[in-house]
Design a protein around this motif. Sequence first.
Motif, PDB file in Angstrom:
ATOM      1  N   SER A 132       8.079  -9.987  -9.036  1.00  0.00           N
ATOM      2  CA  SER A 132       7.415 -10.966  -8.189  1.00  0.00           C
ATOM      3  C   SER A 132       8.400 -11.600  -7.218  1.00  0.00           C
ATOM      4  O   SER A 132       9.592 -11.734  -7.503  1.00  0.00           O
ATOM      5  CB  SER A 132       6.792 -12.067  -9.054  1.00  0.00           C
ATOM      6  OG  SER A 132       6.298 -13.126  -8.262  1.00  0.00           O
ATOM      7  N   ASN A 157       6.456  -3.059  -6.352  1.00  0.00           N
ATOM      8  CA  ASN A 157       5.294  -3.939  -6.294  1.00  0.00           C
ATOM      9  C   ASN A 157       4.583  -3.691  -4.970  1.00  0.00           C
ATOM     10  O   ASN A 157       5.139  -3.960  -3.898  1.00  0.00           O
ATOM     11  CB  ASN A 157       5.722  -5.412  -6.397  1.00  0.00           C
ATOM     12  CG  ASN A 157       4.546  -6.360  -6.487  1.00  0.00           C
ATOM     13  OD1 ASN A 157       3.443  -6.048  -6.055  1.00  0.00           O
ATOM     14  ND2 ASN A 157       4.791  -7.544  -7.037  1.00  0.00           N
ATOM     15  N   PRO A 158       3.364  -3.182  -4.999  1.00  0.00           N
ATOM     16  CA  PRO A 158       2.660  -2.835  -3.750  1.00  0.00           C
ATOM     17  C   PRO A 158       2.205  -4.045  -2.942  1.00  0.00           C
ATOM     18  O   PRO A 158       1.780  -3.892  -1.794  1.00  0.00           O
ATOM     19  CB  PRO A 158       1.458  -2.020  -4.235  1.00  0.00           C
ATOM     20  CG  PRO A 158       1.208  -2.525  -5.616  1.00  0.00           C
ATOM     21  CD  PRO A 158       2.557  -2.836  -6.193  1.00  0.00           C
ATOM     22  N   THR A 159       2.306  -5.238  -3.503  1.00  0.00           N
ATOM     23  CA  THR A 159       1.783  -6.424  -2.815  1.00  0.00           C
ATOM     24  C   THR A 159       2.836  -7.181  -2.012  1.00  0.00           C
ATOM     25  O   THR A 159       2.499  -8.149  -1.333  1.00  0.00           O
ATOM     26  CB  THR A 159       1.146  -7.394  -3.825  1.00  0.00           C
ATOM     27  OG1 THR A 159       2.172  -7.952  -4.671  1.00  0.00           O
ATOM     28  CG2 THR A 159       0.107  -6.692  -4.679  1.00  0.00           C
ATOM     29  N   ILE A 160       4.104  -6.759  -2.102  1.00  0.00           N
ATOM     30  CA  ILE A 160       5.153  -7.437  -1.342  1.00  0.00           C
ATOM     31  C   ILE A 160       5.984  -6.414  -0.572  1.00  0.00           C
ATOM     32  O   ILE A 160       6.026  -5.233  -0.927  1.00  0.00           O
ATOM     33  CB  ILE A 160       6.077  -8.277  -2.254  1.00  0.00           C
ATOM     34  CG1 ILE A 160       6.751  -7.395  -3.310  1.00  0.00           C
ATOM     35  CG2 ILE A 160       5.291  -9.401  -2.931  1.00  0.00           C
ATOM     36  CD1 ILE A 160       7.749  -8.141  -4.188  1.00  0.00           C
ATOM     37  N   GLN A 161       6.649  -6.876   0.459  1.00  0.00           N
ATOM     38  CA  GLN A 161       7.476  -6.008   1.292  1.00  0.00           C
ATOM     39  C   GLN A 161       8.941  -6.030   0.876  1.00  0.00           C
ATOM     40  O   GLN A 161       9.637  -5.026   0.967  1.00  0.00           O
ATOM     41  CB  GLN A 161       7.355  -6.426   2.764  1.00  0.00           C
ATOM     42  CG  GLN A 161       5.955  -6.301   3.342  1.00  0.00           C
ATOM     43  CD  GLN A 161       5.477  -4.859   3.359  1.00  0.00           C
ATOM     44  OE1 GLN A 161       6.219  -3.943   3.731  1.00  0.00           O
ATOM     45  NE2 GLN A 161       4.228  -4.648   2.958  1.00  0.00           N
ATOM     46  N   PRO A 170       5.655   0.733  -3.441  1.00  0.00           N
ATOM     47  CA  PRO A 170       4.344   0.597  -4.098  1.00  0.00           C
ATOM     48  C   PRO A 170       4.285   1.181  -5.500  1.00  0.00           C
ATOM     49  O   PRO A 170       3.483   0.746  -6.329  1.00  0.00           O
ATOM     50  CB  PRO A 170       3.396   1.334  -3.159  1.00  0.00           C
ATOM     51  CG  PRO A 170       4.270   2.291  -2.407  1.00  0.00           C
ATOM     52  CD  PRO A 170       5.588   1.598  -2.250  1.00  0.00           C
ATOM     53  N   ARG A 186       4.440  -5.435 -16.419  1.00  0.00           N
ATOM     54  CA  ARG A 186       3.020  -5.251 -16.156  1.00  0.00           C
ATOM     55  C   ARG A 186       2.260  -5.289 -17.488  1.00  0.00           C
ATOM     56  O   ARG A 186       2.820  -4.968 -18.544  1.00  0.00           O
ATOM     57  CB  ARG A 186       2.769  -3.918 -15.450  1.00  0.00           C
ATOM     58  CG  ARG A 186       3.385  -3.808 -14.066  1.00  0.00           C
ATOM     59  CD  ARG A 186       2.616  -4.646 -13.062  1.00  0.00           C
ATOM     60  NE  ARG A 186       1.341  -4.015 -12.733  1.00  0.00           N
ATOM     61  CZ  ARG A 186       0.256  -4.696 -12.385  1.00  0.00           C
ATOM     62  NH1 ARG A 186       0.262  -6.001 -12.381  1.00  0.00           N
ATOM     63  NH2 ARG A 186      -0.863  -4.044 -12.064  1.00  0.00           N
TER      64      ARG A 186
END
Length: 245
Positions: A132, A157-161, A170, A186
Amino acid sequence: MKMNPAGIPSPRIHGLRATPMPDGRRVVVELELPLSSHPPELELILYNEQGEEVHSMAVMGVMELRPTYVLHLRRPDPGARYRVEARLLGKDVLLDRQQVEVVIPEPVTVQDDITLRHILTEARTIAVVGLSADPERPSHQVASYLQRQGYRIIPVNPTIQEVLGEPSYPDLLSVPEPVDVVDVFRPARYVPEIVEQAIAKGAKVIWMQLGVIHFEAAQRAREAGLLVVMDRCMKIEHQRLMRSK
């Protein structure tokens, strides 16, 4: 049938089952108990082959008809036979006692400090799945600590760059470089897919963080030649074994 002084049948243990977990450190104990208006007290005792008590648990006021408990072994002994004894007590009087044997399996996960230390010493690149960007999250704190210890951290993590100065990918198969350890933050339901990607990626170790437990995925990883660490924190183990701050 035993009767108490009031002429009421005394509670009895109708069934007792002990199942060793694949990590070799835990024994799940399941009982079948009668419904009682005066719930008995339950004692669970685990004995080794020498008859020495290695674990005991007292449970006050058993309400469930089929309660389940977990006994922990501090020092797993694969192949050893243990004896689980369940006792029902009522006002310090022994109402019933049942015993069952259990054999501890060869663990599918790493349990010894020598292997843990070897992993922490030899690893150079750690892919942190579920890392995170929030500094308050355990995944961020653990990864940040490991980065300060000199490890190369790769966020997955596919939700952050980006996080911790590193680009995020991702999934594991998108990581463009070799990975030594896959550190999993996870939920357990995602672990089988992560394990398959770790195998395809050629990772050496699957490390499931505290609370992440999936025995079938652990067995799959082990059969594929990976070392598996489960339900342990990489930061805590590094601090404990490598004496780092």
